[in-house]
Design a protein around this motif. Structure first.
Motif, PDB file in Angstrom:
ATOM      1  N   ASP A 383      -2.347  34.261  10.949  1.00 28.11           N
ATOM      2  CA  ASP A 383      -2.115  34.300   9.500  1.00 28.11           C
ATOM      3  C   ASP A 383      -2.329  35.713   8.949  1.00 28.11           C
ATOM      4  O   ASP A 383      -3.324  36.378   9.268  1.00 28.11           O
ATOM      5  CB  ASP A 383      -3.061  33.327   8.786  1.00 28.11           C
ATOM      6  N   HIS A 384      -1.382  36.142   8.095  1.00 29.91           N
ATOM      7  CA  HIS A 384      -1.478  37.423   7.365  1.00 29.91           C
ATOM      8  C   HIS A 384      -1.766  38.597   8.306  1.00 29.91           C
ATOM      9  O   HIS A 384      -2.530  39.513   7.965  1.00 29.91           O
ATOM     10  CB  HIS A 384      -2.570  37.346   6.285  1.00 29.91           C
ATOM     11  N   PHE A 385      -1.155  38.583   9.467  1.00 27.18           N
ATOM     12  CA  PHE A 385      -1.445  39.639  10.444  1.00 27.18           C
ATOM     13  C   PHE A 385      -1.023  41.017   9.936  1.00 27.18           C
ATOM     14  O   PHE A 385      -1.671  42.028  10.224  1.00 27.18           O
ATOM     15  CB  PHE A 385      -0.733  39.335  11.769  1.00 27.18           C
ATOM     16  N   LYS A 386       0.042  41.076   9.149  1.00 27.62           N
ATOM     17  CA  LYS A 386       0.532  42.364   8.650  1.00 27.62           C
ATOM     18  C   LYS A 386      -0.538  43.091   7.849  1.00 27.62           C
ATOM     19  O   LYS A 386      -0.635  44.320   7.863  1.00 27.62           O
ATOM     20  CB  LYS A 386       1.779  42.136   7.800  1.00 27.62           C
ATOM     21  N   LYS A 387      -1.404  42.306   7.172  1.00 25.75           N
ATOM     22  CA  LYS A 387      -2.460  42.923   6.367  1.00 25.75           C
ATOM     23  C   LYS A 387      -3.465  43.669   7.241  1.00 25.75           C
ATOM     24  O   LYS A 387      -4.027  44.678   6.821  1.00 25.75           O
ATOM     25  CB  LYS A 387      -3.187  41.855   5.554  1.00 25.75           C
TER      26      LYS A 387
END
Length: 522
Positions: A383-387
């Motif tokens: 989840d939300h790895f780009k962050k």
């Protein structure tokens, strides 16, 4: 061919050697009780060449008489009837050569060995107390007469015997028995019998290779047969490629058959070669310098040592080659594993890559088809790895991917397959696993990730993941495809993200997705 028929064929053969007139007549004369020494002398004197040869031998070291013998009458008187008969027959037989047909049989070698056997038989019997040695020489000479007869009358068939012996497939006696139905002992005996030979000369031909076969009571014949048998062992030392075996056998059997003591045996072995060379000169047979028994045995020991040395060296080389091959095999296996890793392992996380996942999924689907079993897959997205990448940088992102992979890998069964599907997405293949068990596994993994502390020794991070599940029984589902199967898990994953992430969702045929009861919202 039956024995009787073969013997008739031998006796009727044009190639059967004929005895010289003097030899035939002396056999006839000596068989009569009223024959005198003068009759024998008169007969031999008619053949000037033969008379010369007999006088030559009579005055040689072969007999070692102190007085010079000047006439055949004197020779007959001193030597005796039987000894003269033996000399006449010996000279007569030594003139027999090969027949009209070419063959593998070496006639010169045959007579060399026969003369050596005659000399050896005489040397042996001279060591036996009170033994009659008058006719042992001719008995030794004619021990293998049957071989000569076979080679003359059945040249082609006897070549087969010689080939079998050469290839070490059989002994000569066994090969003869197999090919002709009889061996050369019987053939030699029957031919000599047809020539009118007396029993004292016939029986050593028949039993010369098997002394136990003679059951008669005549001591002279028994001693002659044993001496002839032992003489064949001595010629084995001189002419075979295994002299050490014949040497051991001669020592053992000379004692058991004739009671010879070690001194007598050593004397025979020590003088044999020189006596054979002397006999060759007396009987006009060209024999090259015969090696002594000691020299022959020394050479045999050297050959054996070289063979053993060669064997040891070869054995060491084979061991070294085997070790080198095993090392090379291990190196190749290691390199193959490296190549497999390069082809199938994700370089960053150390788990399987997308390519390997596709291969294994094909295999597991085939297995599920064969066994009509279920198979499940889990598609997982961090989840939300780009962050993580945007906030902390790519090094932290890589750390999260690596730690995430380790947690999943450490908590799966050995036969489950974990792979990096691409980017921050992962996939798990669960063979022979239905929906309920697969969801239990998925929820366990989700909870482990959610509760784990991702610590890179600089900071700690909280990571969650979304799980999409699909289950299939390929053998019973219509229009089942691998891509369709993966798409179902992908749709379930998409729904998990839509529902708030950090949850497990399973695909249902009605395309309705329900959150797993044990999951929680992000």
């Amino acid at each position: 061919m039956e024995k009787v028929a073969l013997l008739k064929a031998v006796l009727a053969s044009d190639e059967l050697p004929t005895l010289p007139t003097v030899a035939s007549q002396i056999i006839s004369l000596t068989s009569k009780d009223d024959t005198t020494l003068a009759d024998i002398a008169d007969l031999v004197s008619q053949d000037i060449a033969l008379s010369t040869r007999i006088l030559k031998v009579s005055n040689s070291a072969f007999y070692s008489f102190q007085q010079k013998i000047g006439s055949i009458k004197q020779a007959v008187s001193i030597l005796g009837t039987n000894a003269v008969r033996s000399l006449v027959l010996s000279f007569s037989f030594l003139t027999i050569r090969n027949g009209r047909k070419e063959s593998l049989f070496n006639f010169e070698r045959f007579w060399e060995r026969s003369l050596a056997s005659a000399v050896a038989a005489r040397l042996i019997l001279e060591k036996v107390k009170d033994a009659d040695t008058e006719e042992v020489f001719i008995s030794g000479l004619l021990q293998n007469l049957g071989e000569l007869i076979f080679a003359r009358t059945f040249a082609d068939d006897y070549d087969r015997v010689l080939e079998a012996v050469e290839k070490k497939e059989s002994t000569s006696l066994a090969a003869e028995e197999k090919i002709f139905g009889v061996d050369h002992c019987i053939v030699g005996y029957e031919v000599a019998k047809s020539w009118g030979f007396p029993e004292v000369l016939l029986l050593p031909i028949l039993h010369g290779h098997n002394p136990a076969g003679y059951t008669g009571k005549d001591r002279k014949i028994a001693m002659t047969i044993k001496a002839v048998y032992l003489s064949d062992l001595l010629t084995g030392i001189l002419f075979s490629d295994k002299p050490e075996e014949y040497h051991k056998q001669f020592r053992r059997e000379a004692k058991s058959l004739l009671g010879l003591n070690p001194e007598d045996i050593e004397s025979i072995l020590g003088t044999l070669h020189s006596k054979v060379d002397e006999a060759g000169k007396y009987f006009d047979l060209k024999i090259k310098n015969t090696k002594s028994v000691q020299e022959i045995l020394q050479e045999a020991n050297i050959r054996l040592s070289l063979i053993n040395l060669d064997y040891d060296q070869m054995n060491k080389q084979l061991i070294q080659a085997k070790i080198a091959l095993e090392n090379l095999t291990r190196e190749l296996e290691a390199k193959n594993r490296i190549l497999d890793n390069l082809a199938n392992i994700d370089g960053l996380t150390g788990i399987y890559n997308h390519r390997y996942f596709q291969t294994v999924l094909d295999q597991e689907i085939s297995r599920a088809n064969r066994h009509q079993s279920q198979i499940s897959i889990l598609l997982i997205d961090i989840d939300h790895f780009k962050k993580f990448n945007d906030t902390y940088g790519h090094q932290v992102g890589d750390f999260v991917l690596q730690e995430f992979s380790r947690i999943l890998k450490d908590n799966l069964r050995k036969y489950d397959t974990l792979a990096r599907y691409g980017g921050e997405e992962f996939v798990v293949i669960l063979p022979e696993t239905g929906t309920e068990d697969a969801l239990t596994v998925a929820e366990k993994l989700r909870l482990l990730v959610d509760t784990s502390v991702f610590d890179d020794r600089r900071e700690t991070y909280h990571v969650t993941a979304s799980f999409g599940h699909a289950c299939a029984t390929p053998a019973v589902e219509d229009n089942f495809t691998k891509s369709g199967f993966i798409s179902k898990a992908d749709l379930a994953l998409y729904e998990a993200k839509e529902k708030g992430r950090n949850r497990v969702v399973t695909y249902t045929p009605k395309k309705k997705w329900f959150p797993f009861s044990g999951s929680r919202n992000a």
